[in-house]
Design an enzyme around this catalytic site. Structure first.
Site, PDB file in Angstrom:
ATOM      1  N   ASP A   1       1.160  -1.121  -0.039  1.00  0.00           N
ATOM      2  CA  ASP A   1       0.119   0.190   0.273  1.00  0.00           C
ATOM      3  C   ASP A   1       1.206   1.125   0.041  1.00  0.00           C
ATOM      4  O   ASP A   1       1.342   2.033   1.429  1.00  0.00           O
ATOM      5  CB  ASP A   1      -0.751  -0.043   1.510  1.00  0.00           C
ATOM      6  CG  ASP A   1      -2.005   1.262   1.585  1.00  0.00           C
ATOM      7  OD1 ASP A   1      -1.911   2.091   0.175  1.00  0.00           O
ATOM      8  OD2 ASP A   1      -3.247   1.181   2.357  1.00  0.00           O
TER       9      ASP A   1
ATOM     10  N   LYS B   1       1.369   7.953   0.482  1.00  0.00           N
ATOM     11  CA  LYS B   1       2.193   8.080   1.985  1.00  0.00           C
ATOM     12  C   LYS B   1       3.738   8.381   1.872  1.00  0.00           C
ATOM     13  O   LYS B   1       4.234   8.557   0.585  1.00  0.00           O
ATOM     14  CB  LYS B   1       1.809   6.363   2.502  1.00  0.00           C
ATOM     15  CG  LYS B   1       0.631   5.423   2.596  1.00  0.00           C
ATOM     16  CD  LYS B   1       0.770   4.707   3.466  1.00  0.00           C
ATOM     17  CE  LYS B   1      -0.495   3.833   3.221  1.00  0.00           C
ATOM     18  NZ  LYS B   1      -1.277   4.265   4.295  1.00  0.00           N
TER      19      LYS B   1
ATOM     20  N   ASP C   1       0.367  -4.976   4.744  1.00  0.00           N
ATOM     21  CA  ASP C   1      -1.893  -5.179   4.682  1.00  0.00           C
ATOM     22  C   ASP C   1      -2.304  -5.155   3.604  1.00  0.00           C
ATOM     23  O   ASP C   1      -3.410  -5.305   3.577  1.00  0.00           O
ATOM     24  CB  ASP C   1      -1.153  -3.086   3.563  1.00  0.00           C
ATOM     25  CG  ASP C   1      -2.626  -2.348   3.544  1.00  0.00           C
ATOM     26  OD1 ASP C   1      -3.227  -2.711   4.878  1.00  0.00           O
ATOM     27  OD2 ASP C   1      -2.725  -1.606   2.980  1.00  0.00           O
TER      28      ASP C   1
ATOM     29  N   ASP D   1      -5.704   6.086  -0.619  1.00  0.00           N
ATOM     30  CA  ASP D   1      -4.794   6.071   0.353  1.00  0.00           C
ATOM     31  C   ASP D   1      -6.282   5.125   0.887  1.00  0.00           C
ATOM     32  O   ASP D   1      -5.814   4.096   1.954  1.00  0.00           O
ATOM     33  CB  ASP D   1      -3.945   6.054   1.183  1.00  0.00           C
ATOM     34  CG  ASP D   1      -3.333   5.833   1.972  1.00  0.00           C
ATOM     35  OD1 ASP D   1      -3.142   4.583   2.354  1.00  0.00           O
ATOM     36  OD2 ASP D   1      -2.347   6.430   2.953  1.00  0.00           O
TER      37      ASP D   1
ATOM     38  N   GLU E   1      -7.962   1.968   0.427  1.00  0.00           N
ATOM     39  CA  GLU E   1      -8.506   1.312  -0.546  1.00  0.00           C
ATOM     40  C   GLU E   1      -8.345   0.215  -0.191  1.00  0.00           C
ATOM     41  O   GLU E   1      -9.445  -0.798  -0.737  1.00  0.00           O
ATOM     42  CB  GLU E   1      -7.236   1.515  -1.204  1.00  0.00           C
ATOM     43  CG  GLU E   1      -5.879  -0.310  -0.721  1.00  0.00           C
ATOM     44  CD  GLU E   1      -5.437   0.350   0.497  1.00  0.00           C
ATOM     45  OE1 GLU E   1      -5.423   2.241   0.828  1.00  0.00           O
ATOM     46  OE2 GLU E   1      -4.573   0.005   1.549  1.00  0.00           O
TER      47      GLU E   1
ATOM     48  N   ARG F   1     -11.130  -0.591   2.267  1.00  0.00           N
ATOM     49  CA  ARG F   1     -12.621  -0.619   2.255  1.00  0.00           C
ATOM     50  C   ARG F   1     -13.291  -0.858   0.402  1.00  0.00           C
ATOM     51  O   ARG F   1     -13.907  -1.533   0.386  1.00  0.00           O
ATOM     52  CB  ARG F   1     -13.423   0.748   2.688  1.00  0.00           C
ATOM     53  CG  ARG F   1     -12.823   1.988   1.865  1.00  0.00           C
ATOM     54  CD  ARG F   1     -13.152   3.121   3.111  1.00  0.00           C
ATOM     55  NE  ARG F   1     -11.873   3.248   3.663  1.00  0.00           N
ATOM     56  CZ  ARG F   1     -12.138   4.261   4.459  1.00  0.00           C
ATOM     57  NH1 ARG F   1     -12.893   4.847   4.464  1.00  0.00           N
ATOM     58  NH2 ARG F   1     -11.122   4.552   5.281  1.00  0.00           N
TER      59      ARG F   1
HETATM   60  N1  BES Z   1      -3.584   0.184   5.362  1.00  0.00           N
HETATM   61  C1  BES Z   1      -3.555   0.869   6.087  1.00  0.00           C
HETATM   62  C2  BES Z   1      -3.776   1.425   7.075  1.00  0.00           C
HETATM   63  C3  BES Z   1      -2.724   1.234   8.158  1.00  0.00           C
HETATM   64  C4  BES Z   1      -1.922   2.635   8.173  1.00  0.00           C
HETATM   65  C5  BES Z   1      -2.523   0.181   9.016  1.00  0.00           C
HETATM   66  C6  BES Z   1      -0.657   2.439   9.333  1.00  0.00           C
HETATM   67  C7  BES Z   1      -1.307   0.855  10.030  1.00  0.00           C
HETATM   68  C8  BES Z   1      -0.513   1.096   9.731  1.00  0.00           C
HETATM   69  C9  BES Z   1      -5.139   1.968   4.962  1.00  0.00           C
HETATM   70  O1  BES Z   1      -4.886   0.987   3.694  1.00  0.00           O
HETATM   71  C10 BES Z   1      -5.183   3.404   5.276  1.00  0.00           C
HETATM   72  O2  BES Z   1      -3.872   4.047   4.449  1.00  0.00           O
HETATM   73  N2  BES Z   1      -5.636   3.952   5.816  1.00  0.00           N
HETATM   74  C11 BES Z   1      -6.159   5.484   5.627  1.00  0.00           C
HETATM   75  C12 BES Z   1      -7.470   5.757   5.521  1.00  0.00           C
HETATM   76  C13 BES Z   1      -7.607   7.706   5.569  1.00  0.00           C
HETATM   77  C14 BES Z   1      -7.021   7.903   4.410  1.00  0.00           C
HETATM   78  C15 BES Z   1      -9.019   7.504   5.681  1.00  0.00           C
HETATM   79  C16 BES Z   1      -5.754   5.931   7.432  1.00  0.00           C
HETATM   80  O3  BES Z   1      -5.352   5.194   7.904  1.00  0.00           O
HETATM   81  O4  BES Z   1      -4.513   6.989   7.287  1.00  0.00           O
HETATM   82 ZN    ZN Z   2      -4.320  -0.427   2.851  1.00  0.00          ZN
HETATM   83 MN    MN Z   3      -4.310   2.670   2.070  1.00  0.00          MN
END
Ligand code: BES
Ligand code: ZN
Ligand code: MN
Length: 498
Positions: free
Chosen positions: A271, A278, A289, A348, A350, A352
C-alpha cells in the site's frame, strides 16, 4: 515440532529437560515437590540458597539432579496465585523456551501447575501451552541467504494426569493447528511485496487446494471481475503492474447445503497510498497490508487440519496499491458490484474499496455469518493501540461471539459503535458514497462504508491495523493475529452444530 502428551511418574521421566514450576516465595509446586522428594531434598536445598525465588518467568537450570531420569531440570517461576493469568503464562513460557532453545536440548517436558491462566479451563491452558511454546520456535529466514541453524529441539512433551489424557490430546491437536495457522499467516505477512503479490497469494490458495481434499480454491481474475462489475476492487490495482485477484477458498466439512461462515481478508500486498501517496518513512511496513488475508489463510489451514464439521468460505481481495499514469485519481467515481457508486476522495483509503466488492460477492454463498479482517485504518491504532483488534458489527450477537472467542483464544478484540450518526460523514455530492469520512472516528466511518455492502447478512468487521505486526526494532514482523480468534470462533460454531 512434535508435541506429545505424557503421563506417569516424574522421577522416571526420560527427557533432556524437565520444566517444573516454583511458586512465589520459594514454594514448591506439586510437580516440584515430587521431584524434590525423588531427589531427597536437592531442589529445596537449591531454593534455600536463594538462586531463584519463584517470581513470574524466573528460570534456573539444574544439571544431574540425583534421583531423576531427566538430564536437566529447569525451575520456572510462576509467581503468586493472583498473578497467574494469560499474560504471565505467555511470559513464563517465553522464558522457558528461551532457555530450552539456547541450551540446544532435543527434547523438553513441561510439568506445570494445573491453573496458570485467566480461567481455570484445562483444555485452554494446555492449548495455550502448545500454541505459545510453538510460536517461540517461529523464525523467518525465507529471504535470508544464511538460513537459521536447524533447531536441535524436536519434541516438546506435556505431562498430565492419566485422567486428563483425552482432553489433553484434543488441546494438543487444536493448539498445533492454531500455531501452524499462525505461522503461515506470519510467513505470508513477513514476505516482501515483490514476492508476495496478488498472484503469489492466489498460488497459496491453489496449494491449499492440493493439500486438503475438503478445500477447493477458485481464482477470479481481472477479466471475470470486470464481468461481475467489481470496478471498485479493480480501481485499486489500476496503477499496478500486478494483476488483482479475488481468491475464493471453499471448505466443506459440514453437511451439503449447510450455510457457510465466510471470512473475507484485505489482501493489499503493498500500500503506497496510490496517488494520495503515503510519506516515505516506514512505508516498507505497508507490505503488511495483506495481514487480514494472511489471517484468512491461517484460519483456513487450521480448520482443515482440525477437520471441523462446518462449511467455511475464505475470500481474499488481493491487489497492489500503486501510483502511475493508469492509477485511480482523487475525485474519480467508480461503480461497485452492488451498483452503488463511490467517489474516491483519497486513494489511500483503498482497503474498503477492495473489501466492498468482495463483501458483495460473499452474499452469493447465503452465509450464516460474514467476518472481514483488515489492516484498515491508522485510526484504529490511535483508538486501541497495539493490543486489541477493533470489532464492529451490524449484529450485536455476532460481535459478542467474536469478543468471546477473542477472550477464549487470548487474542482480544474490543467493540466500537456502528451508529447511524456516523454514516452521514460519508455523504458525497457526486456519488452515492465517499470513500473517506474525515478525521473523526476514522475506524468507525471505514466500517460504515463497509456496512453499505453487508445489509443482507450477519456481518462483523475486524480492524487489525494495530495488532497485525510489530513495528521497528528486534521484534519487527507479522504476529499472525487474529488466527487464534478466528479459529476459536469457528471452533465455537462447530461445537454449536453438535
Ligand atoms: N493500510 C492503511 C491503514 C494502516 C495504516 C494500517 C498504518 C496500519 C498502519 C490504509 O489503507 C490506509 O491508508 N488508511 C488511511 C485511511 C484514510 C486515508 C481515511 C489511514 O488510516 O490513514
Ligand atoms: Zn491499506
Ligand atoms: Mn491505504
Amino acid at each position: 515440532m512434535d508435541f506429545e502428551i505424557v503421563s506417569g511418574d516424574i522421577a522416571s521421566l526420560e527427557t533432556e529437560c524437565l520444566i517444573i514450576a516454583i511458586e512465589a516465595e520459594n514454594t514448591l509446586s506439586p510437580a516440584a515437590k515430587a521431584a524434590d522428594d525423588a531427589s531427597s531434598g536437592y531442589i529445596s536445598e537449591i531454593l534455600s540458597g536463594g538462586d531463584i525465588s519463584g517470581k513470574t518467568a524466573q528460570t534456573l537450570l539444574l544439571h544431574k539432579v540425583p534421583g531423576l531420569s531427566a538430564k536437566r531440570i529447569l525451575l520456572l517461576g510462576v509467581g503468586k496465585e493472583e498473578e497467574r493469568n494469560n499474560r504471565n503464562f505467555r511470559k513464563l513460557i517465553k522464558a522457558a523456551m528461551g532457555v530450552v532453545k539456547s541450551t540446544g536440548v532435543s527434547s523438553a517436558t513441561f510439568a506445570l501447575n494445573a491453573v496458570l491462566t485467566d480461567d481455570s479451563d484445562q483444555y485452554r491452558q494446555l492449548r495455550h501451552l502448545v500454541e505459545w511454546s510453538g510460536s517461540e520456535l517461529y523464525s523467518y529466514d525465507e529471504t535470508k541467504s544464511k538460513k537459521a541453524d536447524p533447531l536441535k529441539l524436536d519434541q516438546i512433551a506435556i505431562l498430565v494426569d492419566d485422567n486428563d489424557a483425552d482432553l489433553a490430546e484434543t488441546a494438543l491437536l487444536d493448539g498445533t493447528a492454531i500455531v501452524n495457522g499462525t505461522s503461515i499467516a506470519r510467513d505470508l505477512g513477513n514476505l516482501p511485496g515483490n514476492i508476495c503479490t496478488p498472484t503469489y497469494l492466489a498460488d497459496q490458495a491453489l496449494e491449499l487446494d492440493d493439500e486438503f481434499d475438503d478445500l477447493t480454491a477458485t481464482i477470479v481474475d481481472e477479466e471475470e471481475m470486470t464481468e461481475l462489475g467489481m470496478h471498485c476492487l479493480l480501481s485499486v490495482g489500476h496503477g499496478s503492474e500486478q494483476p488483482s485477484k479475488l481468491i475464493v477458498m471453499e471448505y466443506k466439512g459440514g453437511e451439503e447445503g449447510e450455510k457457510p461462515h465466510v471470512l473475507v481478508g484485505k489482501g493489499i500486498t503493498f500500500d503506497t497510498g496510490g496517488i494520495s501517496l503515503k510519506p516515505g518513512a516506514g512505508m516498507d511496513e505497508m507490505k503488511f497490508d495483506m495481514c487480514g488475508a494472511a489471517s484468512v489463510f491461517g484460519a483456513m489451514t487450521a480448520i482443515c487440519e482440525m477437520a471441523l464439521p462446518i462449511n467455511v468460505v475464505g475470500i481474499v481481495a488481493a491487489a497492489e496499491n500503486m501510483p502511475s499514469g493508469h492509477a485511480t485519481k482523487p475525485g474519480d467515481i467508480v461503480t461497485t458490484m452492488s451498483g452503488q457508486t463511490v467517489e474516491i476522495l483519497n486513494t489511500d483509503a483503498e482497503g474498503r474499496l477492495v473489501l466492498c466488492d468482495a463483501l458483495t460477492y460473499a452474499g452469493r454463498f447465503e452465509p450464516a455469518s460474514v467476518v472481514d479482517i483488515a489492516t484498515l485504518t491508522g485510526a484504529c491504532i490511535i483508538a486501541l493501540g497495539h493490543h486489541a483488534t477493533g470489532v464492529l458489527a451490524n449484529n450485536d450477537d455476532l460481535a459478542a461471539e467474536l469478543l468471546q472467542a477473542g477472550e477464549q483464544a487470548a487474542d482480544k478484540g474490543w467493540q466500537l459503535p456502528l451508529w447511524d450518526e456516523f454514516q452521514e460523514q460519508l455523504d458525497s455530492n457526486f456519488a452515492d458514497i465517499a470513500n473517506i469520512g474525515g478525521r473523526p472516528a476514522g475506524t468507525i466511518t471505514a466500517a460504515c462504508f463497509l456496512s453499505r455492502f453487508t445489509k443482507e447478512y450477519r456481518w462483523a468487521h475486524l480492524d487489525i491495523a494495530g495488532v497485525a505486526w510489530n513495528s521497528g526494532g528486534k521484534d519487527k514482523g507479522a504476529t499472525g493475529r487474529c488466527v487464534p480468534l478466528l479459529t476459536q470462533y469457528l471452533l465455537n460454531q462447530a461445537a454449536e452444530e453438535e
